[in-house]
Scaffold this motif. Structure first.
Motif, short mmCIF file in Angstrom:
data_model
loop_
_atom_site.label_atom_id
_atom_site.label_comp_id
_atom_site.label_asym_id
_atom_site.label_seq_id
_atom_site.Cartn_x
_atom_site.Cartn_y
_atom_site.Cartn_z
N LEU A 25 -3.21 5.84 -11.04
CA LEU A 25 -4.22 6.02 -9.99
C LEU A 25 -3.76 5.25 -8.77
N LEU A 26 -3.53 5.97 -7.67
CA LEU A 26 -3.07 5.36 -6.44
C LEU A 26 -4.05 5.64 -5.31
N PHE A 27 -4.16 4.71 -4.39
CA PHE A 27 -4.97 4.88 -3.19
C PHE A 27 -4.03 5.04 -2.01
N ILE A 28 -4.28 6.07 -1.20
CA ILE A 28 -3.46 6.33 -0.02
C ILE A 28 -4.35 6.11 1.19
N THR A 29 -3.95 5.18 2.07
CA THR A 29 -4.75 4.86 3.25
C THR A 29 -3.98 5.19 4.52
N ASN A 30 -4.60 6.00 5.37
CA ASN A 30 -4.02 6.33 6.68
C ASN A 30 -4.18 5.09 7.56
N VAL A 31 -3.06 4.55 8.06
CA VAL A 31 -3.12 3.30 8.80
C VAL A 31 -3.86 3.42 10.13
N LYS A 32 -3.91 4.62 10.71
CA LYS A 32 -4.60 4.77 11.99
C LYS A 32 -6.09 5.00 11.79
N SER A 33 -6.46 5.94 10.92
CA SER A 33 -7.87 6.29 10.76
C SER A 33 -8.59 5.46 9.70
N ALA A 34 -7.83 4.76 8.86
CA ALA A 34 -8.35 3.97 7.74
C ALA A 34 -8.99 4.85 6.66
N TYR A 69 5.02 1.41 0.82
CA TYR A 69 4.47 0.57 -0.24
C TYR A 69 5.21 -0.75 -0.24
N MET A 70 4.48 -1.85 -0.13
CA MET A 70 5.07 -3.19 -0.13
C MET A 70 6.18 -3.30 0.93
N GLY A 71 5.94 -2.71 2.09
CA GLY A 71 6.87 -2.81 3.21
C GLY A 71 8.08 -1.90 3.13
N GLU A 72 8.12 -1.02 2.16
CA GLU A 72 9.28 -0.14 1.98
C GLU A 72 8.85 1.32 2.00
N ASP A 86 6.74 -0.05 -9.82
CA ASP A 86 6.94 -0.49 -11.20
C ASP A 86 6.04 -1.67 -11.54
N ARG A 87 5.66 -2.45 -10.54
CA ARG A 87 4.76 -3.59 -10.76
C ARG A 87 3.41 -3.11 -11.32
N VAL A 88 2.89 -2.04 -10.73
CA VAL A 88 1.63 -1.46 -11.19
C VAL A 88 1.81 -0.85 -12.58
N ILE A 89 2.93 -0.15 -12.75
CA ILE A 89 3.21 0.52 -14.02
C ILE A 89 3.29 -0.52 -15.15
N GLN A 90 3.89 -1.66 -14.88
CA GLN A 90 4.00 -2.71 -15.90
C GLN A 90 2.63 -3.26 -16.28
N SER A 100 -6.66 -3.37 -6.70
CA SER A 100 -6.58 -2.20 -5.80
C SER A 100 -5.49 -2.38 -4.75
N ASP A 101 -5.20 -3.62 -4.34
CA ASP A 101 -4.12 -3.85 -3.38
C ASP A 101 -2.76 -3.44 -3.96
N ASP A 102 -2.60 -3.61 -5.28
CA ASP A 102 -1.35 -3.23 -5.93
C ASP A 102 -1.18 -1.72 -5.96
N CYS A 103 -2.29 -0.99 -5.88
CA CYS A 103 -2.28 0.47 -6.01
C CYS A 103 -2.42 1.19 -4.67
#
Length: 126
Positions: A25-34, A69-72, A86-90, A100-103
């Motif tokens: 489960l991932l959250f995708i956030t648009n940086v402009k519109s939030a 993700y994480m600056g990359e 992989d951090r979330v997967i682990q 939620s920040d990890d996702c």
């Protein structure tokens, strides 16, 4: 209640395979519109598949989005399990609930980026 013995042996030639990995489960956030959406995806899918899910929910063409993700930047050809995710997967494999920040993956819509700040398009092959 009688004690439980060993489970019955499997017939010859029968193999039990491990269950497939749980969807991520991932959250995708648009940086402009939030605006934030959620996506469930297999860890074996690639980033391009993730972008196609996002395209359906946010109406942003795949070619106009960059996922960070994480600056990359997450490149289209990478599989989800081969990214920094992989951090979330682990955590999920260890039966922990990731924060939620990890996702959260950040989306940049290139239409919202001034032309002078964009990377130049690759030159067509000669």
């Amino acid at each position: 209640m009688a004690g439980r013995g060993a489970p019955p042996a499997l017939p010859p030639g029968v193999v039990i395979y491990p269950s497939p990995p749980k969807p991520l489960l991932l959250f995708i956030t648009n940086v402009k519109s939030a605006r934030t959406i959620w996506v469930e995806i297999s860890i074996n899918d690639n980033v391009l598949m993730l972008k196609k899910y996002v395209e359906r929910k946010m109406n942003i063409p795949v070619g106009d989005m960059i996922l960070i993700y994480m600056g990359e930047e997450l490149k289209n050809e990478y599989r989800i399990k081969d990214c920094k995710l992989d951090r979330v997967i682990q955590k999920i494999a260890a039966r922990e609930d990731p924060h939620s920040d990890d996702c959260t993956i950040h989306l940049i819509d290139l239409k919202d980026t001034p032309t002078e700040l964009r990377e130049p398009a690759p030159a067509p092959p000669a």
